[in-house]
Structures are given as structure tokens and as C-alpha cells.
Scaffold this motif. Structure first.
Motif, mmCIF file in Angstrom:
data_model
loop_
_atom_site.group_PDB
_atom_site.id
_atom_site.type_symbol
_atom_site.label_atom_id
_atom_site.label_comp_id
_atom_site.label_asym_id
_atom_site.label_seq_id
_atom_site.Cartn_x
_atom_site.Cartn_y
_atom_site.Cartn_z
ATOM 1 N N THR A 105 -41.087 -56.561 -62.911
ATOM 2 C CA THR A 105 -40.671 -55.966 -61.645
ATOM 3 C C THR A 105 -40.261 -57.067 -60.673
ATOM 4 O O THR A 105 -41.028 -57.995 -60.436
ATOM 5 C CB THR A 105 -41.824 -55.150 -61.029
ATOM 6 N N PRO A 106 -39.067 -56.992 -60.099
ATOM 7 C CA PRO A 106 -38.643 -58.005 -59.133
ATOM 8 C C PRO A 106 -39.600 -58.075 -57.934
ATOM 9 O O PRO A 106 -40.263 -57.093 -57.589
ATOM 10 C CB PRO A 106 -37.257 -57.525 -58.695
ATOM 11 N N LEU A 107 -39.624 -59.249 -57.314
ATOM 12 C CA LEU A 107 -40.567 -59.526 -56.237
ATOM 13 C C LEU A 107 -39.897 -60.408 -55.200
ATOM 14 O O LEU A 107 -39.088 -61.269 -55.535
ATOM 15 C CB LEU A 107 -41.781 -60.263 -56.831
ATOM 16 N N HIS A 108 -40.208 -60.171 -53.938
ATOM 17 C CA HIS A 108 -39.912 -61.201 -52.944
ATOM 18 C C HIS A 108 -41.072 -61.315 -51.970
ATOM 19 O O HIS A 108 -41.914 -60.417 -51.852
ATOM 20 C CB HIS A 108 -38.576 -60.984 -52.217
ATOM 21 N N HIS A 118 -38.327 -65.579 -56.271
ATOM 22 C CA HIS A 118 -38.375 -66.470 -57.429
ATOM 23 C C HIS A 118 -37.484 -65.931 -58.543
ATOM 24 O O HIS A 118 -37.401 -66.517 -59.617
ATOM 25 C CB HIS A 118 -39.812 -66.613 -57.939
ATOM 26 N N ASN A 119 -36.823 -64.792 -58.295
ATOM 27 C CA ASN A 119 -35.958 -64.171 -59.294
ATOM 28 C C ASN A 119 -34.581 -64.833 -59.291
ATOM 29 O O ASN A 119 -33.878 -64.808 -58.286
ATOM 30 C CB ASN A 119 -35.799 -62.680 -59.012
ATOM 31 N N ARG A 120 -34.212 -65.437 -60.425
ATOM 32 C CA ARG A 120 -32.887 -66.067 -60.499
ATOM 33 C C ARG A 120 -31.778 -65.031 -60.337
ATOM 34 O O ARG A 120 -30.737 -65.299 -59.729
ATOM 35 C CB ARG A 120 -32.734 -66.819 -61.826
ATOM 36 N N LYS A 138 -34.007 -67.099 -49.440
ATOM 37 C CA LYS A 138 -34.054 -68.383 -50.132
ATOM 38 C C LYS A 138 -34.687 -68.239 -51.509
ATOM 39 O O LYS A 138 -35.632 -67.471 -51.688
ATOM 40 C CB LYS A 138 -34.865 -69.395 -49.309
ATOM 41 N N TYR A 139 -34.157 -68.987 -52.471
ATOM 42 C CA TYR A 139 -34.759 -69.034 -53.808
ATOM 43 C C TYR A 139 -35.750 -70.186 -53.875
ATOM 44 O O TYR A 139 -35.427 -71.317 -53.510
ATOM 45 C CB TYR A 139 -33.684 -69.229 -54.881
ATOM 46 N N ARG A 140 -36.973 -69.903 -54.323
ATOM 47 C CA ARG A 140 -37.978 -70.930 -54.530
ATOM 48 C C ARG A 140 -38.806 -70.570 -55.770
ATOM 49 O O ARG A 140 -39.074 -69.396 -56.033
ATOM 50 C CB ARG A 140 -38.933 -71.042 -53.322
ATOM 51 N N THR A 141 -39.205 -71.583 -56.516
ATOM 52 C CA THR A 141 -40.076 -71.358 -57.660
ATOM 53 C C THR A 141 -41.498 -71.070 -57.169
ATOM 54 O O THR A 141 -41.840 -71.349 -56.019
ATOM 55 C CB THR A 141 -40.110 -72.578 -58.584
ATOM 56 N N ALA A 142 -42.339 -70.566 -58.070
ATOM 57 C CA ALA A 142 -43.729 -70.280 -57.713
ATOM 58 C C ALA A 142 -44.442 -71.549 -57.259
ATOM 59 O O ALA A 142 -45.248 -71.523 -56.324
ATOM 60 C CB ALA A 142 -44.446 -69.655 -58.904
ATOM 61 N N GLU A 143 -44.143 -72.661 -57.899
ATOM 62 C CA GLU A 143 -44.784 -73.933 -57.555
ATOM 63 C C GLU A 143 -44.430 -74.373 -56.137
ATOM 64 O O GLU A 143 -45.221 -75.038 -55.470
ATOM 65 C CB GLU A 143 -44.386 -75.010 -58.552
ATOM 66 N N GLU A 144 -43.255 -74.016 -55.684
ATOM 67 C CA GLU A 144 -42.809 -74.436 -54.355
ATOM 68 C C GLU A 144 -43.365 -73.561 -53.228
ATOM 69 O O GLU A 144 -43.231 -73.909 -52.049
ATOM 70 C CB GLU A 144 -41.278 -74.402 -54.292
ATOM 71 N N MET A 145 -43.987 -72.439 -53.569
ATOM 72 C CA MET A 145 -44.436 -71.499 -52.545
ATOM 73 C C MET A 145 -45.792 -71.851 -51.939
ATOM 74 O O MET A 145 -46.216 -71.235 -50.965
ATOM 75 C CB MET A 145 -44.489 -70.081 -53.118
ATOM 76 N N MET A 154 -43.562 -58.105 -51.679
ATOM 77 C CA MET A 154 -43.027 -56.780 -51.968
ATOM 78 C C MET A 154 -42.520 -56.699 -53.397
ATOM 79 O O MET A 154 -41.700 -57.526 -53.818
ATOM 80 C CB MET A 154 -41.886 -56.451 -50.994
ATOM 81 N N TYR A 155 -43.008 -55.710 -54.143
ATOM 82 C CA TYR A 155 -42.392 -55.347 -55.416
ATOM 83 C C TYR A 155 -41.207 -54.440 -55.085
ATOM 84 O O TYR A 155 -41.325 -53.517 -54.268
ATOM 85 C CB TYR A 155 -43.377 -54.610 -56.316
ATOM 86 N N ILE A 156 -40.086 -54.712 -55.712
ATOM 87 C CA ILE A 156 -38.839 -54.025 -55.362
ATOM 88 C C ILE A 156 -38.127 -53.597 -56.637
ATOM 89 O O ILE A 156 -38.034 -54.364 -57.599
ATOM 90 C CB ILE A 156 -37.927 -54.962 -54.539
#
Length: 270
Positions: A105-108, A118-120, A138-145, A154-156
Motif C-alpha cells: 500500500t502506498p504511503l506518504h 518513499h515510493n519511487r 519530496k522523495y526520501r528513503t526510509a533511512e533519510e526520514m 497516511m496510507y493512500i
């Protein structure tokens, strides 16, 4: 007993289906404010995403407050100073992000200053959230958060897919977080202590306003907590039928300036 605080949802409540504040709603809110009633907008959006509405309604003065991020923040509108601040931790982020991958499930994630994904393959619903809130995406990896303070996540997804995700959420999620479905395609995950209801209660206590002197006006499930937290819950005619069961009053629809009707009938005329 007279009403001294009115908390008002935005979409489906304050604004009509064209996202406009009708002249009748504007006038009723101005009269209530002039009479000393605290008008508090209660929204899932950040302060930036609701500043134009607050300006249009003359709710940016000292002593005005707004409930943002579905209760995770209560802020003074004039300065942005937070009175209530209930963020998520990085451990929360890792937990929620892991489940998003397990459930496909996509997430932001949302901070005070941006929407992060984190979704490409960036979801159209993340783009929509950035547009509505006025925050950059903005795109960021989990490690960068880890360095960001998260207000909510939010699950979207498409409504049918999101409903399936909700059914598969682990029991501990419901125990650990406050989870609210704000639209058919948005499932918001917040600190357990963050809700519109708790925010209204804390603000009323701060201002010395009693339970019987509070009113909330809403239309959907993410308004339930604040409707249950006040002495005078008002549900829109266009509101969720389940919410109408807990309403003290049913007002007109958002297309028929229901907020104005509620203020005129049960605030100004009492």
C-alpha cells in the motif's frame, strides 16, 4: 447555557462542493466572533494549507486558534505557535513503513514543512495531498526520514484497495495509533494522543470553557472524536448517517450553508 466555542470541519462542512465559503457562512461566523464566540477550524491540513481560509474568515487575530493535522497540532493562528504537539516518532515511522510494504500500500508522511514519500512510483494521491496542503512533495528513503519530526502518516490507495488494507492492519496498530479515514482514499495514522476530539477538549480547558459551552460541526468519520467530545454535536445533512446517531442537532447541507444555519439557530439565538 450559551455556546462559547465552535469547532468546524472544512470539506463537506464549512465549504460547499466548489470549496467556497458562502456569504451566509461568512456572515454567521463574523457575527459569532463579534459576540465573543471562539470559532476554531478543525482540519487534517497543516496551517499553511488553511491560511487562506483563516484569512478569508478573519481568524488570524491574537487569541484565534486552529486545530491542524486532525488534532496532532493546535496552533495560534497569528503566530503559528503550537499549543498542542503530538508527533510520531522515527520508530513509529519504521513500523508504519514496514507494514506499507507488507500490505503493498502506498504511503506518504507529513511534517510541518513537506510531504515525503518513499515510493519511487509516486502516487497521484501524494501529489493531491501536496496540492491541497500547499506543501512541497519530496522523495526520501526510509533511512533519510530519521531526522524529520513527523506529524502524521497516511496510507493512500484506490478506495477498494484501501478498504482491503484496513481489514489487514494488525491489531496492535489500532492499539498503538489513532487511525482515521478522512476520505475514501486516505487513511491517516497519528499519535494515539492526537485527535480532533482531544484537541477541542484541551483547547476548551485552556480557555476556561465548559463541556456544555462547546459545539462541533462535521460530516465524516474523522470528525467523530470532536463530535463526541463536545456538549453540542452538530452533523451536516449531507453527513455520514452513522454520525447523525450521535448528533444533538442536524443542520442543513454544506450546499445550503449548513454552518450558518447551525450558528444562527443554536449559537446566536440562544
Amino acid at each position: 447555557m450559551s455556546i462559547k466555542l465552535v469547532a468546524i470541519d472544512i470539506d463537506g462542512t464549512l465549504v460547499n462542493n466548489n470549496r467556497e465559503i458562502t456569504p451566509q457562512v461568512f456572515e454567521a461566523i463574523q457575527q459569532a466572533k463579534a459576540a465573543g464566540v471562539k470559532i476554531v477550524i478543525a482540519t487534517g491540513r497543516p496551517l499553511l494549507g488553511v491560511k487562506n481560509i483563516l484569512a478569508d474568515l478573519n481568524l488570524l487575530d491574537e487569541g484565534d486558534y486552529v486545530i491542524t493535522y486532525n488534532g496532532a497540532l493546535v496552533q495560534a493562528t497569528a503566530t503559528g505557535e503550537a499549543f498542542i504537539d503530538e508527533p510520531l516518532t522515527y520508530d513509529d515511522y519504521l513500523d508504519i513503513e514496514m507494514e506499507s510494504r507488507r500490505l503493498d500500500t502506498p504511503l506518504h508522511s507529513i511534517t510541518m514543512s513537506a510531504v515525503y514519500t518513499h515510493n519511487r512510483n509516486i502516487s497521484k494521491y501524494s501529489v493531491n495531498e501536496a496540492y491541497i496542503t500547499g506543501l512541497p512533495l519530496k522523495y526520501r528513503t526510509a533511512e533519510e526520514m530519521g531526522k524529520h519530526e513527523l506529524v502524521k502518516m497516511m496510507y493512500i490507495d484506490e478506495p477498494e484497495k484501501l478498504d482491503n488494507t484496513i481489514k489487514k492492519l494488525p491489531k496492535r496498530f489500532w492499539e498503538r495509533y489513532n487511525i482515521v479515514k478522512s476520505t475514501p482514499f486516505y487513511l491517516e495514522i497519528l499519535n494515539k494522543n492526537a485527535s480532533k476530539g482531544l484537541a477541542v477538549q484541551h483547547l476548551a480547558n485552556k480557555l476556561g470553557i465548559t463541556y456544555d459551552e462547546t459545539m462541533a460541526i462535521g460530516d465524516e468519520e474523522n470528525d467523530r472524536s470532536m463530535l463526541e467530545a463536545v456538549g453540542n454535536p452538530v452533523v451536516m445533512e449531507n453527513g455520514n448517517p452513522e454520525l447523525k446517531k450521535i448528533a444533538k442537532y442536524i443542520t442543513k447541507s454544506n450546499e445550503a450553508s449548513g454552518v450558518a444555519h447551525a450558528i444562527n439557530e443554536w449559537v446566536l439565538n440562544n
